[in-house]
Motif scaffolding. Sequence first.
Motif, short mmCIF file in Angstrom:
data_model
loop_
_atom_site.label_atom_id
_atom_site.label_comp_id
_atom_site.label_asym_id
_atom_site.label_seq_id
_atom_site.Cartn_x
_atom_site.Cartn_y
_atom_site.Cartn_z
N LEU A 26 0.59 -1.16 0.13
CA LEU A 26 0.12 0.33 0.37
C LEU A 26 0.82 1.39 0.21
O LEU A 26 0.64 2.05 -0.96
N VAL A 27 1.55 1.20 1.04
CA VAL A 27 2.78 2.55 0.38
C VAL A 27 3.26 3.21 -0.25
O VAL A 27 3.69 4.30 -1.39
N VAL A 28 4.28 1.72 -0.40
CA VAL A 28 5.70 1.54 -1.43
C VAL A 28 4.92 2.51 -3.29
O VAL A 28 5.26 2.64 -3.27
N GLY A 29 4.36 0.34 -2.86
CA GLY A 29 3.44 0.65 -4.01
C GLY A 29 2.86 1.83 -4.65
O GLY A 29 2.91 1.81 -5.25
N GLY A 30 2.15 2.14 -3.60
CA GLY A 30 0.90 2.81 -3.49
C GLY A 30 1.42 4.36 -3.99
O GLY A 30 1.12 5.32 -4.72
N LEU A 31 2.56 4.76 -3.42
CA LEU A 31 3.34 5.84 -3.51
C LEU A 31 4.09 6.11 -5.17
O LEU A 31 3.37 7.08 -5.74
N SER A 32 4.16 4.42 -5.62
CA SER A 32 4.84 5.40 -6.63
C SER A 32 4.03 5.23 -7.55
O SER A 32 3.83 5.96 -8.36
N THR A 33 2.49 4.47 -8.03
CA THR A 33 1.46 4.36 -8.70
C THR A 33 1.14 6.42 -8.42
O THR A 33 0.90 6.10 -9.46
N LEU A 34 0.91 6.48 -7.30
CA LEU A 34 0.03 7.93 -7.01
C LEU A 34 1.00 8.98 -8.17
O LEU A 34 0.43 9.62 -8.65
N ARG A 35 2.29 8.68 -8.49
CA ARG A 35 3.36 9.82 -8.60
C ARG A 35 3.24 10.07 -10.12
O ARG A 35 2.88 10.49 -11.35
N MET A 36 2.50 8.40 -10.58
CA MET A 36 2.26 8.26 -11.93
C MET A 36 0.51 8.74 -12.66
O MET A 36 0.89 9.51 -13.22
N VAL A 37 0.00 8.57 -11.54
CA VAL A 37 -1.17 9.14 -11.42
C VAL A 37 -1.27 10.53 -11.86
O VAL A 37 -2.15 11.23 -12.20
N ILE A 71 -10.31 7.01 -17.05
CA ILE A 71 -10.02 5.81 -17.86
C ILE A 71 -8.47 5.65 -17.42
O ILE A 71 -7.54 4.41 -17.44
N LEU A 72 -7.33 6.53 -17.93
CA LEU A 72 -6.06 6.09 -18.40
C LEU A 72 -5.64 6.15 -16.89
O LEU A 72 -5.10 4.98 -16.85
N CYS A 73 -5.88 6.75 -15.57
CA CYS A 73 -5.52 6.94 -14.13
C CYS A 73 -5.75 5.44 -13.77
O CYS A 73 -5.49 4.31 -13.17
N GLY A 74 -7.01 4.90 -13.75
CA GLY A 74 -7.64 4.00 -12.91
C GLY A 74 -6.94 2.59 -13.95
O GLY A 74 -6.21 1.42 -13.30
N THR A 75 -7.00 2.89 -15.34
CA THR A 75 -6.07 1.42 -15.65
C THR A 75 -5.00 1.39 -15.72
O THR A 75 -4.05 0.24 -15.02
N LEU A 76 -4.21 1.85 -15.63
CA LEU A 76 -2.61 2.28 -15.31
C LEU A 76 -2.58 2.06 -13.46
O LEU A 76 -1.84 1.19 -13.42
N ALA A 77 -3.34 2.42 -12.87
CA ALA A 77 -3.29 2.33 -11.32
C ALA A 77 -3.78 0.65 -10.94
O ALA A 77 -2.32 -0.11 -10.23
N ALA A 78 -4.12 0.28 -11.78
CA ALA A 78 -4.66 -1.73 -11.47
C ALA A 78 -3.79 -2.23 -12.22
O ALA A 78 -3.54 -3.02 -11.30
N LEU A 79 -3.69 -2.11 -13.45
CA LEU A 79 -2.10 -2.47 -13.69
C LEU A 79 -1.03 -2.58 -12.75
O LEU A 79 -0.30 -3.92 -12.79
#
Lengths: 324, 174
Positions: free
Chosen positions: A233-244, A259-267
């Motif tokens: 949640l923390v590390v993976g979430g942070l890097s995902t949040l950054r990309m989002v 659409i874009l961010c949901g797909t990217l975050a989920a993947l």
Amino acid sequence: MGRLRGQHAGWRLRRHRHGEHGRHVGLQLRGHGRDAPAHEEEEEEEEAEGEAGAGEEEDGEFLGMKGLRGQLGRQVADQMWQVGKRQASRAFSLYANIDILRPYFDVEPVQVRARLLESMIPVKMINFPQKIAGELYGPLMLVFTLVAILLHGMKTSDTIIREGTLMGTAIGTCFGYWLGVSSFMYFLAYLCNAQITMVQMLSLLGYGLFGHCITLFVTYNIHFHSLFYIFWLVVGGLSTLRMVAVLVSRTVGHTQRLILCGTLAALHMLFLLYLHFAYHKVVEGILDTWEAANMPPFQRVARDIPVVSNAVLNTTAKAIALTL
Amino acid sequence: MRDLKAVGKKFVHVMYPRKSSALLRDWDLWGPLVLCVSLALMLQGGSADSKDDGGPQFAEVFVLIWFGAVVITLNSKLLGGTISFFQSLCVLGYCVMPLTVAMLVCRLVLLASTGTVSFIIRLIVVGAMFGWSTLASTAFLADSQPPNRKALVVYPIFLFYFVISWMILTFTPQ
């Protein structure tokens, strides 16, 4: 038969002697052969001449032997040149390719360190397009690190290593994810009208893998499920949040952003889950099927992942529906 | 015979990594080939007779070493290094030698016993040889790089030797 053909050619060549090309080597040979007393020698020479003559019957009439030689020489030289040119152009294109790639590897260690740190810090700024460095050194190295970490994790896990398959699978998974998801997201970004290039996408996703590397490196060595979830949640979430955050700042329109961010975050988040839980289990399952035909781990993995992804898709769909 | 001597001389260069260009000036791939084959054979040996191949395969070690060396070389070329392709391959190949020695020691230790003590001994040996390999190759290759980018070149080298030494450390004949 050969004798007759030879005689014919000899006669034809003798007629040539009175022409302009009288000083030809073949004719001199012929003359020598006629003087020689041994019949066998003469026959051989005549045969050789006959064959040479038959080969260039038409050319010989027009251009003469010298012309043929010149043509042959020119042809050989032409061929040599062509081959040489092809090889040179191949070598040149290789170097040209390296030169094409070189700007993307133009970084300083300090920059790489800064970008690695930045990849964990989401910036909440969506009004102005955030800057993405188009650079491939960091992502490439992170992907290789991820490959090494995966191999290491497989060693420490219960899986008895048959690296012949494992190493290939690790490399395939990491590069497949990086390249595949990047191109998919690029396609999606193109559809959603986001301002991002392929290199920027590769760089963004590659630096996003830094979180994965940290998480997997820690949790492969310390086996606590709760610790993994926290890290996830923390590390993976942070890097995902950054990309989002970066993607949001570069897209216009709520639906497109979702659409874009949901797909990217989920993947991205699912890939981390997959790597931690399913990956070596999948490989173990494959390896088990080699020996005995029991499939449970395989089926379990195949059942679990769609449930989670369905859930994510459902929530994404709901969110989209709400915003609409 | 003279070539053998040249190969031997290069081995000595790797064992005492000085700032010398002998390894760079006349490269050859015989030494790397010998080292690579012997390492792969030793890693293979334990699993050759067992029914399921537990150890790494011969081909896998071979591919790993050459593929890794090519990747490192391309990386250093892309970062703007002034070294030819085969020079870099030669250096990286010769610098596998400490790890081959470590593998030999590991097999000898494993012949004696397979307990915690032997694991600690192997860990120390492999760790030391891993450091040696990395330092030696860095000493040879770092000069050809722009001074501000040495860290970027060293990192993949570190990763490359780390994977090989990890493979050696976790090797157990069955």
